[in-house]
Structures are given as structure tokens and as C-alpha cells.
Design a protein around this motif. Structure first.
Motif, PDB file in Angstrom:
ATOM      1  N   ALA A 232       0.991 -12.953  98.608  1.00  0.00           N
ATOM      2  CA  ALA A 232       0.620 -11.584  98.975  1.00  0.00           C
ATOM      3  C   ALA A 232       1.835 -10.803  99.452  1.00  0.00           C
ATOM      4  O   ALA A 232       2.800 -11.364  99.986  1.00  0.00           O
ATOM      5  CB  ALA A 232      -0.455 -11.593 100.061  1.00  0.00           C
ATOM      6  N   LEU A 233       1.773  -9.489  99.269  1.00  0.00           N
ATOM      7  CA  LEU A 233       2.722  -8.526  99.827  1.00  0.00           C
ATOM      8  C   LEU A 233       1.910  -7.505 100.600  1.00  0.00           C
ATOM      9  O   LEU A 233       0.959  -6.925 100.056  1.00  0.00           O
ATOM     10  CB  LEU A 233       3.527  -7.839  98.717  1.00  0.00           C
ATOM     11  CG  LEU A 233       4.456  -6.702  99.166  1.00  0.00           C
ATOM     12  CD1 LEU A 233       5.552  -7.241 100.080  1.00  0.00           C
ATOM     13  CD2 LEU A 233       5.057  -6.000  97.952  1.00  0.00           C
ATOM     14  N   GLY A 234       2.261  -7.306 101.874  1.00  0.00           N
ATOM     15  CA  GLY A 234       1.430  -6.436 102.693  1.00  0.00           C
ATOM     16  C   GLY A 234       2.227  -5.556 103.637  1.00  0.00           C
ATOM     17  O   GLY A 234       3.462  -5.601 103.691  1.00  0.00           O
ATOM     18  N   TYR A 235       1.481  -4.746 104.384  1.00  0.00           N
ATOM     19  CA  TYR A 235       2.064  -3.850 105.384  1.00  0.00           C
ATOM     20  C   TYR A 235       1.203  -3.929 106.638  1.00  0.00           C
ATOM     21  O   TYR A 235      -0.027  -3.777 106.585  1.00  0.00           O
ATOM     22  CB  TYR A 235       2.104  -2.418 104.870  1.00  0.00           C
ATOM     23  CG  TYR A 235       2.873  -1.480 105.771  1.00  0.00           C
ATOM     24  CD1 TYR A 235       4.247  -1.347 105.656  1.00  0.00           C
ATOM     25  CD2 TYR A 235       2.219  -0.722 106.743  1.00  0.00           C
ATOM     26  CE1 TYR A 235       4.961  -0.489 106.480  1.00  0.00           C
ATOM     27  CE2 TYR A 235       2.920   0.135 107.570  1.00  0.00           C
ATOM     28  CZ  TYR A 235       4.293   0.255 107.429  1.00  0.00           C
ATOM     29  OH  TYR A 235       4.998   1.089 108.263  1.00  0.00           O
ATOM     30  N   LYS A 236       1.855  -4.176 107.779  1.00  0.00           N
ATOM     31  CA  LYS A 236       1.155  -4.266 109.053  1.00  0.00           C
ATOM     32  C   LYS A 236       1.472  -3.052 109.902  1.00  0.00           C
ATOM     33  O   LYS A 236       2.640  -2.773 110.186  1.00  0.00           O
ATOM     34  CB  LYS A 236       1.566  -5.545 109.800  1.00  0.00           C
ATOM     35  CG  LYS A 236       0.881  -5.690 111.155  1.00  0.00           C
ATOM     36  CD  LYS A 236       1.323  -6.949 111.871  1.00  0.00           C
ATOM     37  CE  LYS A 236       0.638  -7.053 113.233  1.00  0.00           C
ATOM     38  NZ  LYS A 236       1.053  -8.278 113.967  1.00  0.00           N
ATOM     39  N   TYR A 237       0.412  -2.336 110.292  1.00  0.00           N
ATOM     40  CA  TYR A 237       0.571  -1.209 111.204  1.00  0.00           C
ATOM     41  C   TYR A 237       0.576  -1.701 112.650  1.00  0.00           C
ATOM     42  O   TYR A 237       0.105  -2.794 112.950  1.00  0.00           O
ATOM     43  CB  TYR A 237      -0.572  -0.209 110.997  1.00  0.00           C
ATOM     44  CG  TYR A 237      -0.635   0.356 109.597  1.00  0.00           C
ATOM     45  CD1 TYR A 237       0.242   1.338 109.180  1.00  0.00           C
ATOM     46  CD2 TYR A 237      -1.585  -0.121 108.687  1.00  0.00           C
ATOM     47  CE1 TYR A 237       0.183   1.849 107.891  1.00  0.00           C
ATOM     48  CE2 TYR A 237      -1.651   0.380 107.401  1.00  0.00           C
ATOM     49  CZ  TYR A 237      -0.763   1.369 107.005  1.00  0.00           C
ATOM     50  OH  TYR A 237      -0.821   1.862 105.728  1.00  0.00           O
ATOM     51  N   ASN A 238       1.056  -0.877 113.531  1.00  0.00           N
ATOM     52  CA  ASN A 238       1.085  -1.242 114.947  1.00  0.00           C
ATOM     53  C   ASN A 238      -0.225  -0.933 115.669  1.00  0.00           C
ATOM     54  O   ASN A 238      -0.319  -1.109 116.884  1.00  0.00           O
ATOM     55  CB  ASN A 238       2.241  -0.517 115.660  1.00  0.00           C
ATOM     56  CG  ASN A 238       3.593  -1.111 115.298  1.00  0.00           C
ATOM     57  OD1 ASN A 238       3.686  -2.308 115.008  1.00  0.00           O
ATOM     58  ND2 ASN A 238       4.637  -0.300 115.285  1.00  0.00           N
ATOM     59  N   ASN A 239      -1.222  -0.472 114.926  1.00  0.00           N
ATOM     60  CA  ASN A 239      -2.516  -0.175 115.547  1.00  0.00           C
ATOM     61  C   ASN A 239      -3.567  -1.250 115.261  1.00  0.00           C
ATOM     62  O   ASN A 239      -4.758  -1.038 115.480  1.00  0.00           O
ATOM     63  CB  ASN A 239      -3.035   1.183 115.059  1.00  0.00           C
ATOM     64  CG  ASN A 239      -3.166   1.241 113.546  1.00  0.00           C
ATOM     65  OD1 ASN A 239      -2.999   0.234 112.853  1.00  0.00           O
ATOM     66  ND2 ASN A 239      -3.454   2.433 113.034  1.00  0.00           N
TER      67      ASN A 239
ATOM     68  N   TRP B 217      -4.169  -2.733 112.206  1.00  0.00           N
ATOM     69  CA  TRP B 217      -4.618  -2.785 110.814  1.00  0.00           C
ATOM     70  C   TRP B 217      -3.518  -3.359 109.916  1.00  0.00           C
ATOM     71  O   TRP B 217      -2.330  -3.166 110.167  1.00  0.00           O
ATOM     72  CB  TRP B 217      -4.997  -1.394 110.316  1.00  0.00           C
ATOM     73  CG  TRP B 217      -6.239  -0.845 110.944  1.00  0.00           C
ATOM     74  CD1 TRP B 217      -6.320  -0.053 112.054  1.00  0.00           C
ATOM     75  CD2 TRP B 217      -7.578  -1.057 110.514  1.00  0.00           C
ATOM     76  NE1 TRP B 217      -7.623   0.251 112.348  1.00  0.00           N
ATOM     77  CE2 TRP B 217      -8.436  -0.353 111.408  1.00  0.00           C
ATOM     78  CE3 TRP B 217      -8.168  -1.766 109.465  1.00  0.00           C
ATOM     79  CZ2 TRP B 217      -9.815  -0.351 111.283  1.00  0.00           C
ATOM     80  CZ3 TRP B 217      -9.549  -1.766 109.330  1.00  0.00           C
ATOM     81  CH2 TRP B 217     -10.355  -1.060 110.229  1.00  0.00           C
ATOM     82  N   ARG B 218      -3.953  -4.036 108.855  1.00  0.00           N
ATOM     83  CA  ARG B 218      -3.055  -4.536 107.814  1.00  0.00           C
ATOM     84  C   ARG B 218      -3.672  -4.274 106.446  1.00  0.00           C
ATOM     85  O   ARG B 218      -4.903  -4.332 106.285  1.00  0.00           O
ATOM     86  CB  ARG B 218      -2.844  -6.053 107.934  1.00  0.00           C
ATOM     87  CG  ARG B 218      -1.981  -6.502 109.064  1.00  0.00           C
ATOM     88  CD  ARG B 218      -1.761  -8.001 109.004  1.00  0.00           C
ATOM     89  NE  ARG B 218      -2.876  -8.781 109.493  1.00  0.00           N
ATOM     90  CZ  ARG B 218      -3.410  -9.817 108.873  1.00  0.00           C
ATOM     91  NH1 ARG B 218      -2.960 -10.192 107.676  1.00  0.00           N
ATOM     92  NH2 ARG B 218      -4.406 -10.492 109.413  1.00  0.00           N
TER      93      ARG B 218
END
Length: 228
Positions: free
Chosen positions: A71-78, A80-81
Motif C-alpha cells: 500500500a501507499l498512503g497518506y496520514k493526516y494529523n487529525n 485520518w488516513r
């Protein structure tokens, strides 16, 4: 609307969410790998087209195995991913029979692979431990074929690109900065698959037989995520 169009719109929506939030959220990208212990089940096999066989007799309707995903993902600081995940191909073998022809079982091969857009919500318990829930939507590419009675009596190959969805939950542990370990469970529905019609002559001299099933998966996975 076709499954492919639905998934495309969903991916665009996720991308739009990420782009809109990128200016206000100093999050991070990550790559992930997972080892998946899965149990595939073939439901609704009794709906297969096999006229004149008497009563349907279920055979082997589940298959347990170990596979993997990336997987390739993005993690927010709130909390959520979002990520895109590809699950490696796997071919299952299922069987079924009939009361009229007890020695002429169907052997159904189903090859499945998935490309999913997943959304996660993390709930921090401590600085290093969190619980999370997940939902996913994507495409399951299924290939379906097999034989009846003997290997020489083949069914034609059928292929489907289905809308697939998943629900899951798990726990994450971050032992060091940028590295997170995951242990989770998810249920995946990959939709309905059908073989082609029989390529062999049957008792009615007709092409009126095919195998079908709804393929679902129960999965426990262990994975790692590395942020960059």
C-alpha cells in the motif's frame, strides 16, 4: 453505473480530499506491507447453472491460505488516513456435486486480486498505541474456470471486474519514529463470479452449464508502515 466508474469516482474523491487538506495539514506519506492470513468462502454456489442434476450437493466451499499486500498512503494529523492497496493474486479451489450424478463433481477455480482505496480512522490510546476502524472500496478482478467429472471436461473461462468493499478494525503500535506495526481484521466482499459455459458435451448436448459463486474473504493481517 459500472463498478469501474464507481471506483474511479471514489478514488478521485479521495484524491480531492487529500489535495484540499494538504495545505492545512502537515501530514506524511507512508508505504506499507502486510502478511495476510485469509479464508475465502464461495457463497451461493447453488445458483450455478446445471439443469437436470437433481438436488445441489455442496462440497468444499472455503479455502485458507496466506498472502500479502502492498500500500501507499497518506496520514493526516487529525487521525485520518487514506491509502491505495494492492492484494496479490490467489487461486482458490471449490467443489460441488449433485444427487443425480454423484461421481461427476464440479471443480471450480477462482483467481482473485484486488485494488482498493481504504480510509482509516485512528483513535490514540497512548503516544505509541492506537485503535482504528477502516472501510474500503475498489475493484476485485476475478477469473473463473474449472472442470466437471474429469480434467478433460472443461468449462470456458469467465472474467469479471467487480465492485469490492471491506470493513475492518485493528490496533497499531509505533515502537520508533516513522515506523508503525499493525494487527487487524477485515471482511471483504468481492462480488459474484461465473465461469464460461461448458465446453464439453453433456447429456442434453447443450451449452447450458456454468459455475458461479459470490466470493468473500475474512482476513487477519500483520503489517508495517513506514512514513517518509
Amino acid at each position: 453505473m459500472s463498478s469501474i466508474k464507481v471506483v474511479s469516482l471514489s478514488l478521485l474523491a479521495l484524491a480531492g480530499m487529500q489535495s484540499a487538506s494538504a495545505f492545512a495539514d502537515d501530514g506524511s506519506y507512508y508505504v506499507a506491507g502486510r502478511v495476510v492470513a485469509a479464508e475465502h468462502k464461495a457463497r451461493e454456489m447453488a445458483d450455478s447453472a446445471r439443469p437436470g442434476i437433481g438436488a445441489f450437493v455442496p462440497g468444499k466451499q472455503d479455502d485458507k491460505f496466506t498472502t500479502g499486500s502492498f500500500a501507499l498512503g497518506y496520514k493526516y494529523n487529525n487521525g485520518w488516513r487514506v491509502e491505495g492497496e494492492y492484494t496479490l493474486p490467489k487461486t482458490d479451489t471449490f467443489t460441488s456435486g449433485s444427487t443425480t450424478f454423484p461421481l461427476s463433481n464440479n471443480v471450480h477455480y477462482i483467481e482473485a486480486q484486488r485494488l482498493m482505496a481504504n480510509v482509516y480512522r485512528d483513535f490514540a490510546i497512548t503516544d505509541q498505541v492506537s485503535l482504528y476502524g477502516s472501510v474500503g472500496i475498489g475493484i476485485a478482478r476475478l477469473k473463473s474456470d474449472g472442470w466437471q467429472g474429469t480434467v478433460a471436461r472443461r468449462y470456458n473461462v469467465g472474467r469479471q471486474d467487480n465492485l469490492s468493499w471491506s470493513l475492518g478494525a485493528g490496533v497499531a503500535y509505533s515502537p520508533i519514529d516513522k515506523l508503525t506495526l499493525d494487527l487487524g481484521y477485515r471482511y471483504v466482499d468481492m462480488g459474484r463470479t461465473e465461469s464460461g459455459w461448458n465446453a464439453f458435451p453433456n447429456a442434453r448436448s447443450l451449452q447450458d452449464e456454468k459455475m458461479s459463486a459470490n466470493l468473500v474473504s475474512s482476513e487477519i493481517y500483520l503489517g508495517g508502515r513506514y512514513a517518509f
